[in-house]
Design a protein around this motif. Sequence first.
Motif, PDB file in Angstrom:
ATOM      1  N   SER A 159       0.926  -1.194  -0.142  1.00 57.63           N
ATOM      2  CA  SER A 159       0.129   0.178  -0.045  1.00 57.63           C
ATOM      3  C   SER A 159       0.963   1.214   0.057  1.00 57.63           C
ATOM      4  CB  SER A 159      -0.841  -0.131   1.252  1.00 57.63           C
ATOM      5  OG  SER A 159      -0.147   0.267   2.246  1.00 57.63           O
ATOM      6  N   ARG A 160       0.271   2.390  -0.562  1.00 50.87           N
ATOM      7  CA  ARG A 160       1.059   3.573  -0.347  1.00 50.87           C
ATOM      8  C   ARG A 160      -0.005   4.513   0.190  1.00 50.87           C
ATOM      9  NH1 ARG A 160       2.584   4.380  -6.757  1.00 50.87           N
ATOM     10  NH2 ARG A 160       0.838   5.462  -6.750  1.00 50.87           N
TER      11      ARG A 160
ATOM     12  N   GLN B 253      -1.903  18.487  -4.045  1.00 50.16           N
ATOM     13  CA  GLN B 253      -1.792  17.352  -4.767  1.00 50.16           C
ATOM     14  C   GLN B 253      -1.682  18.085  -6.500  1.00 50.16           C
ATOM     15  OE1 GLN B 253      -5.358  15.252  -4.146  1.00 50.16           O
ATOM     16  NE2 GLN B 253      -4.622  14.015  -2.677  1.00 50.16           N
TER      17      GLN B 253
ATOM     18  N   GLU C 281       0.640  10.787  -8.647  1.00 49.29           N
ATOM     19  CA  GLU C 281       0.903  10.165  -9.745  1.00 49.29           C
ATOM     20  C   GLU C 281       0.088  10.084 -10.751  1.00 49.29           C
ATOM     21  OE1 GLU C 281       2.030   5.636 -10.914  1.00 49.29           O
ATOM     22  OE2 GLU C 281       2.699   6.361  -8.983  1.00 49.29           O
ATOM     23  N   LEU C 282      -1.320   9.824 -10.170  1.00 49.07           N
ATOM     24  CA  LEU C 282      -2.710   9.738 -11.354  1.00 49.07           C
ATOM     25  C   LEU C 282      -2.797  11.129 -12.088  1.00 49.07           C
ATOM     26  CD1 LEU C 282      -5.180   7.708  -9.193  1.00 49.07           C
ATOM     27  CD2 LEU C 282      -4.163   7.178 -11.379  1.00 49.07           C
TER      28      LEU C 282
ATOM     29  N   HIS D 123      -2.450   7.947   0.407  1.00 48.54           N
ATOM     30  CA  HIS D 123      -3.427   8.315  -0.867  1.00 48.54           C
ATOM     31  C   HIS D 123      -2.899   9.469  -1.812  1.00 48.54           C
ATOM     32  CE1 HIS D 123      -7.171   9.275  -2.500  1.00 48.54           C
ATOM     33  NE2 HIS D 123      -7.138  10.607  -2.102  1.00 48.54           N
ATOM     34  N   ASP D 124      -2.082  10.443  -0.951  1.00 46.34           N
ATOM     35  CA  ASP D 124      -1.835  11.498  -1.826  1.00 46.34           C
ATOM     36  C   ASP D 124      -0.553  11.213  -2.739  1.00 46.34           C
ATOM     37  OD1 ASP D 124      -3.308  13.603  -0.418  1.00 46.34           O
ATOM     38  OD2 ASP D 124      -1.670  14.362   0.895  1.00 46.34           O
ATOM     39  N   GLU D 125       0.343  10.421  -2.446  1.00 50.28           N
ATOM     40  CA  GLU D 125       1.303   9.712  -3.362  1.00 50.28           C
ATOM     41  C   GLU D 125       0.601   9.262  -4.696  1.00 50.28           C
ATOM     42  OE1 GLU D 125       4.491   6.366  -3.458  1.00 50.28           O
ATOM     43  OE2 GLU D 125       4.467   7.394  -1.678  1.00 50.28           O
ATOM     44  N   THR D 126      -0.477   8.420  -4.307  1.00 52.00           N
ATOM     45  CA  THR D 126      -1.125   7.674  -5.412  1.00 52.00           C
ATOM     46  C   THR D 126      -1.854   8.785  -6.336  1.00 52.00           C
ATOM     47  OG1 THR D 126      -1.265   5.788  -4.303  1.00 52.00           O
ATOM     48  CG2 THR D 126      -2.976   6.017  -6.146  1.00 52.00           C
ATOM     49  N   MET D 127      -2.553   9.589  -5.823  1.00 52.20           N
ATOM     50  CA  MET D 127      -3.245  10.984  -6.409  1.00 52.20           C
ATOM     51  C   MET D 127      -2.229  11.859  -7.197  1.00 52.20           C
ATOM     52  SD  MET D 127      -6.220  10.246  -6.032  1.00 52.20           S
ATOM     53  CE  MET D 127      -6.868  11.748  -7.103  1.00 52.20           C
TER      54      MET D 127
END
Length: 66
Positions: free
Chosen positions: A5-6, A49, A14-15, A8-12
């Motif tokens: 898992s990562r 973000q 990247e998206l 949420h902010d990091e994933t957002m």
Amino acid sequence: MNKASRPHDETMVELLREDPAFLDEYLAAAMDEAGEIGGPQVLSAVLRQVAKAQRLVVASKRSPNG
């Protein structure tokens, strides 16, 4: 948190960096809801973000390998 898992902010970030159309929709939705309860906090998080995603895009364009 498991290793898969990562945050949420990091994933957002990247998206948002990979999909400019999604960035536009995500930001528009946050702006539409800014007047709602909790909206200003959500807008602040979204702006943070987006700024981070944009810095990554600019940095990669300046990089000799980007």
